[in-house]
Write a protein that holds these residues in place. Structure first.
Motif, PDB file in Angstrom:
ATOM      1  N   ARG A 113      -6.176   4.055  -3.346  1.00  0.00           N
ATOM      2  CA  ARG A 113      -5.754   2.796  -2.773  1.00  0.00           C
ATOM      3  C   ARG A 113      -4.428   2.992  -2.058  1.00  0.00           C
ATOM      4  NH1 ARG A 113      -6.076  -1.891  -7.132  1.00  0.00           N
ATOM      5  NH2 ARG A 113      -4.541  -0.477  -8.022  1.00  0.00           N
ATOM      6  N   GLY A 114      -4.235   2.300  -0.960  1.00  0.00           N
ATOM      7  CA  GLY A 114      -2.982   2.402  -0.230  1.00  0.00           C
ATOM      8  C   GLY A 114      -3.203   2.907   1.182  1.00  0.00           C
ATOM      9  N   VAL A 115      -2.118   3.240   1.857  1.00  0.00           N
ATOM     10  CA  VAL A 115      -2.172   3.650   3.261  1.00  0.00           C
ATOM     11  C   VAL A 115      -1.405   4.951   3.424  1.00  0.00           C
ATOM     12  CG1 VAL A 115      -1.575   3.033   5.632  1.00  0.00           C
ATOM     13  CG2 VAL A 115      -2.267   1.245   4.018  1.00  0.00           C
ATOM     14  N   LEU A 116      -2.086   5.986   3.903  1.00  0.00           N
ATOM     15  CA  LEU A 116      -1.439   7.278   4.103  1.00  0.00           C
ATOM     16  C   LEU A 116      -1.202   7.520   5.590  1.00  0.00           C
ATOM     17  CD1 LEU A 116      -1.025  10.279   2.576  1.00  0.00           C
ATOM     18  CD2 LEU A 116      -2.860  10.772   4.203  1.00  0.00           C
ATOM     19  N   ASN A 129      -8.727  -0.066   0.382  1.00  0.00           N
ATOM     20  CA  ASN A 129      -8.290  -1.334  -0.215  1.00  0.00           C
ATOM     21  C   ASN A 129      -8.906  -1.542  -1.594  1.00  0.00           C
ATOM     22  OD1 ASN A 129     -10.913  -2.123   0.235  1.00  0.00           O
ATOM     23  ND2 ASN A 129     -10.440  -3.490   1.948  1.00  0.00           N
ATOM     24  N   ASP A 130      -8.558  -2.662  -2.218  1.00  0.00           N
ATOM     25  CA  ASP A 130      -9.023  -2.952  -3.581  1.00  0.00           C
ATOM     26  C   ASP A 130     -10.537  -3.086  -3.651  1.00  0.00           C
ATOM     27  OD1 ASP A 130      -6.388  -2.972  -4.081  1.00  0.00           O
ATOM     28  OD2 ASP A 130      -6.200  -5.132  -4.447  1.00  0.00           O
ATOM     29  N   ALA A 131     -11.156  -3.481  -2.556  1.00  0.00           N
ATOM     30  CA  ALA A 131     -12.607  -3.661  -2.551  1.00  0.00           C
ATOM     31  C   ALA A 131     -13.341  -2.323  -2.407  1.00  0.00           C
ATOM     32  CB  ALA A 131     -13.009  -4.596  -1.406  1.00  0.00           C
ATOM     33  N   GLY A 132     -12.573  -1.231  -2.305  1.00  0.00           N
ATOM     34  CA  GLY A 132     -13.201   0.077  -2.193  1.00  0.00           C
ATOM     35  C   GLY A 132     -13.546   0.466  -0.768  1.00  0.00           C
ATOM     36  N   GLU A 133     -13.164  -0.368   0.197  1.00  0.00           N
ATOM     37  CA  GLU A 133     -13.408  -0.001   1.599  1.00  0.00           C
ATOM     38  C   GLU A 133     -12.323   0.968   2.063  1.00  0.00           C
ATOM     39  OE1 GLU A 133     -15.074  -4.276   3.218  1.00  0.00           O
ATOM     40  OE2 GLU A 133     -12.981  -4.071   2.641  1.00  0.00           O
ATOM     41  N   THR A 240      -2.327  -0.948  11.584  1.00  0.00           N
ATOM     42  CA  THR A 240      -3.703  -1.248  11.981  1.00  0.00           C
ATOM     43  C   THR A 240      -4.629  -1.133  10.766  1.00  0.00           C
ATOM     44  OG1 THR A 240      -3.298  -0.485  14.225  1.00  0.00           O
ATOM     45  CG2 THR A 240      -5.595  -0.598  13.526  1.00  0.00           C
ATOM     46  N   ILE A 241      -4.388  -0.133   9.929  1.00  0.00           N
ATOM     47  CA  ILE A 241      -5.199   0.007   8.705  1.00  0.00           C
ATOM     48  C   ILE A 241      -4.976  -1.188   7.790  1.00  0.00           C
ATOM     49  CG2 ILE A 241      -5.342   1.329   6.557  1.00  0.00           C
ATOM     50  CD1 ILE A 241      -5.462   3.814   8.180  1.00  0.00           C
ATOM     51  N   VAL A 242      -3.729  -1.590   7.617  1.00  0.00           N
ATOM     52  CA  VAL A 242      -3.405  -2.757   6.777  1.00  0.00           C
ATOM     53  C   VAL A 242      -4.149  -3.995   7.282  1.00  0.00           C
ATOM     54  CG1 VAL A 242      -1.540  -4.365   6.177  1.00  0.00           C
ATOM     55  CG2 VAL A 242      -1.178  -1.885   5.997  1.00  0.00           C
ATOM     56  N   ARG A 243      -4.122  -4.177   8.593  1.00  0.00           N
ATOM     57  CA  ARG A 243      -4.789  -5.341   9.187  1.00  0.00           C
ATOM     58  C   ARG A 243      -6.306  -5.260   9.032  1.00  0.00           C
ATOM     59  NH1 ARG A 243      -6.935  -5.486  13.982  1.00  0.00           N
ATOM     60  NH2 ARG A 243      -5.626  -3.883  14.939  1.00  0.00           N
ATOM     61  N   ARG A 244      -6.872  -4.103   9.393  1.00  0.00           N
ATOM     62  CA  ARG A 244      -8.337  -4.006   9.400  1.00  0.00           C
ATOM     63  C   ARG A 244      -8.927  -4.005   7.995  1.00  0.00           C
ATOM     64  NH1 ARG A 244     -10.471   0.581  13.257  1.00  0.00           N
ATOM     65  NH2 ARG A 244     -12.428  -0.261  12.431  1.00  0.00           N
ATOM     66  N   LEU A 245      -8.184  -3.511   7.004  1.00  0.00           N
ATOM     67  CA  LEU A 245      -8.709  -3.518   5.625  1.00  0.00           C
ATOM     68  C   LEU A 245      -8.206  -4.727   4.846  1.00  0.00           C
ATOM     69  CD1 LEU A 245      -8.513   0.249   4.487  1.00  0.00           C
ATOM     70  CD2 LEU A 245     -10.532  -1.023   5.226  1.00  0.00           C
ATOM     71  N   HIS A 246      -7.482  -5.627   5.508  1.00  0.00           N
ATOM     72  CA  HIS A 246      -6.953  -6.836   4.856  1.00  0.00           C
ATOM     73  C   HIS A 246      -6.176  -6.490   3.600  1.00  0.00           C
ATOM     74  CE1 HIS A 246      -9.614  -8.896   7.614  1.00  0.00           C
ATOM     75  NE2 HIS A 246     -10.612  -8.163   7.162  1.00  0.00           N
ATOM     76  N   ILE A 247      -5.302  -5.493   3.692  1.00  0.00           N
ATOM     77  CA  ILE A 247      -4.490  -5.098   2.540  1.00  0.00           C
ATOM     78  C   ILE A 247      -3.261  -5.996   2.509  1.00  0.00           C
ATOM     79  CG2 ILE A 247      -3.117  -3.235   1.524  1.00  0.00           C
ATOM     80  CD1 ILE A 247      -5.066  -1.244   2.800  1.00  0.00           C
ATOM     81  N   THR A 248      -3.008  -6.634   1.368  1.00  0.00           N
ATOM     82  CA  THR A 248      -1.897  -7.585   1.324  1.00  0.00           C
ATOM     83  C   THR A 248      -0.598  -6.935   0.852  1.00  0.00           C
ATOM     84  OG1 THR A 248      -2.824  -8.278  -0.790  1.00  0.00           O
ATOM     85  CG2 THR A 248      -3.212  -9.715   1.099  1.00  0.00           C
ATOM     86  N   GLN A 249      -0.689  -6.013  -0.098  1.00  0.00           N
ATOM     87  CA  GLN A 249       0.512  -5.351  -0.611  1.00  0.00           C
ATOM     88  C   GLN A 249       0.369  -3.848  -0.380  1.00  0.00           C
ATOM     89  OE1 GLN A 249       2.913  -6.743  -3.343  1.00  0.00           O
ATOM     90  NE2 GLN A 249       2.462  -8.731  -2.442  1.00  0.00           N
TER      91      GLN A 249
END
Lengths: 300, 300
Positions: A113-116, A129-133, A240-249
């Motif tokens: 989980r997270g953004v590298l 993301n948390d949903a596993g996407e 862009t990853i945060v936006r497209r995967l709807h990651i909030t934190q």
């Protein structure tokens, strides 16, 4: 106790680790590159299999699962190949095919989980993301820019040089003289064979990146501008990853030689992502591969 | 009456012209490429010499001078080679070694004076002032950008495509769909082999340039932005020559497939150089080579 193997075939070496379920390292084997694009599929397989045999030799506990990420072999394409390669040596182990970026993320954050953001010779970003996407963007190779990478920084340095030589840019910069010295350019034409003969070499260009970072540190305005532009491009990948995967934190991780040391590029990227300091990885990508195997087959 | 020969080895063909002192064309010979970088020095010489023998066969007047510009053989480097190559066939003619850019300028303007901007697969600019000083800038090849060239326009189109695919740029543009269709991209990964295998090919990328020009014409904002940026880069080349050669009344000339047709790039460049319309060449580069020979050995 359960045992896992991680295989990291990114960067300059093939590394294989045998760990227990607490990620305690029991054995490690390091070999030359295992990139199937340069070695060929068969030789890459052979090298991976030999390393697997070596690390399990005389180890009599069963291996529960193997996590494996090989550079130049994207997950979607190489899934069957990685599975077959491992199964030929360890038929009873589960195989978790992965990629460079994924094992680096899992290692750095200790979870899938997270953004590298990775910046070495090239640049790429990966998130989950948390949903596993999950999602990978960037990484299009040297011709398409790989903006914010070592190759890109080196090309910006060369561009500063040619614009100075042409006179299309007359702003003073100490970067041009450093490029001239490091590359040994005596006259205008020397850059042509340097760059094109025998064939374009992205690592050679990336070796100019430290010049840009040093000059930026020393205060050269041109070099600072390049670093800021590179950081903006890397931040754009991450956002862009945060936006497209709807990651909030988002929990960010950095990888690659230009971001895992305290460089001006890493600092500029932190500012743009509002991080107080470059995030420190929990584990290496190698242990990340083993952890990914555990998280996948034995989720707690 | 005096007779002159022009040799134009730029672009896709070797052309040789025999003219009289009014630049009236008496004979012309066209052969395949004569680029010494791809053919080798020896074979390039052979091809040029054979064309010279052919054009003078049965012509009994003395040839006063030969002007010659060969692409891939910059004047400074190739001067002796061009002289020896011509002298072996026409020992009594004066030889005026030149370059692609210079014969195009002399042809277009009918004099060895002015500023030439060339945009084809690559881009380059050449100028000469009243004092006889000349200057060539740009032309650093595909990796260094050759901004405003067909290769550069094509790469911008590919970059629009990858930024759309990554989601780092979400602005609507019809350019992306055109790229996808023309290149036959079915999924994200298809661009990698297209671009890198077997080896990067600058003309293949440059063949995307018409898409950008057509979309700009049709009003796509992204394509228009690319064209404006390309024109700005070409204008910068031209204006740098004007500044460095202290030219007060620049007479501009355009060359290369992207500027010698009425393209949006040529129009945008005209606006930036404050020209009412793309300048029309007086002669071809081939006749330019012959004219250069006359201007050099028989200045009026």
């Amino acid at each position: 106790m359960k045992y896992y193997i991680g295989v990291d075939g990114g960067g300059s070496n093939l590394r294989v680790a045998l760990v227990d379920e607490t990620m305690h390292l029991l054995r490690e084997v390091v070999r030359g590159k295992a990139n199937p694009n340069t070695l060929g599929i068969q030789q890459a397989s052979d090298r991976i299999q030999q390393a697997l045999r070596e690390i399990t030799e005389g180890f009599h506990e069963p291996i529960r699962a193997v996590g494996i990420g090989i550079s130049g072999a994207p997950k979607a394409i190489a899934e069957k190949w990685l599975r077959d390669t491992v199964k030929a040596v360890l038929p009873f182990a589960e195989v978790v095919p992965s990629s460079d970026e994924e094992i680096a993320l899992v290692g750095a954050n200790g979870e899938r989980r997270g953004v590298l953001v990775l910046s070495g010779t090239g640049s790429i970003a990966h998130g989950a993301n948390d949903a596993g996407e999950s999602l990978t963007i960037g990484g299009w190779g040297y011709l398409m820019g790989d903006k914010g990478s070592g190759y890109w920084l080196g090309m910006q340095a060369l561009e500063a040089y040619i614009r100075h030589e042409d006179g299309t840019d007359t702003r003073p910069t100490s970067l041009v003289e450093r490029v001239r010295q490091q590359c040994g350019f005596k006259d205008r034409f020397d850059i042509i064979p340097w760059l094109y003969q025998p064939a374009p070499d992205s690592s050679k260009v990336a070796r100019l990146a430290p010049l840009v970072l040093e000059e930026a540190q020393a205060g050269d305005a041109h070099a600072r501008h390049i670093v800021e532009e590179g950081a903006a491009e890397l931040a754009l990948l991450a956002q862009t990853i945060v936006r497209r995967l709807h990651i909030t934190q988002p929990r960010y991780a950095f990888a690659g030689s230009l971001l895992t040391h305290p460089t001006p590029l890493a600092e500029a990227l932190c500012r743009r992502l509002r991080l107080p300091a470059p995030p420190q990885p929990r584990y290496t990508p190698l242990i990340g591969a083993a952890l990914l195997a555990r998280l996948t087959v034995d989720p707690v």
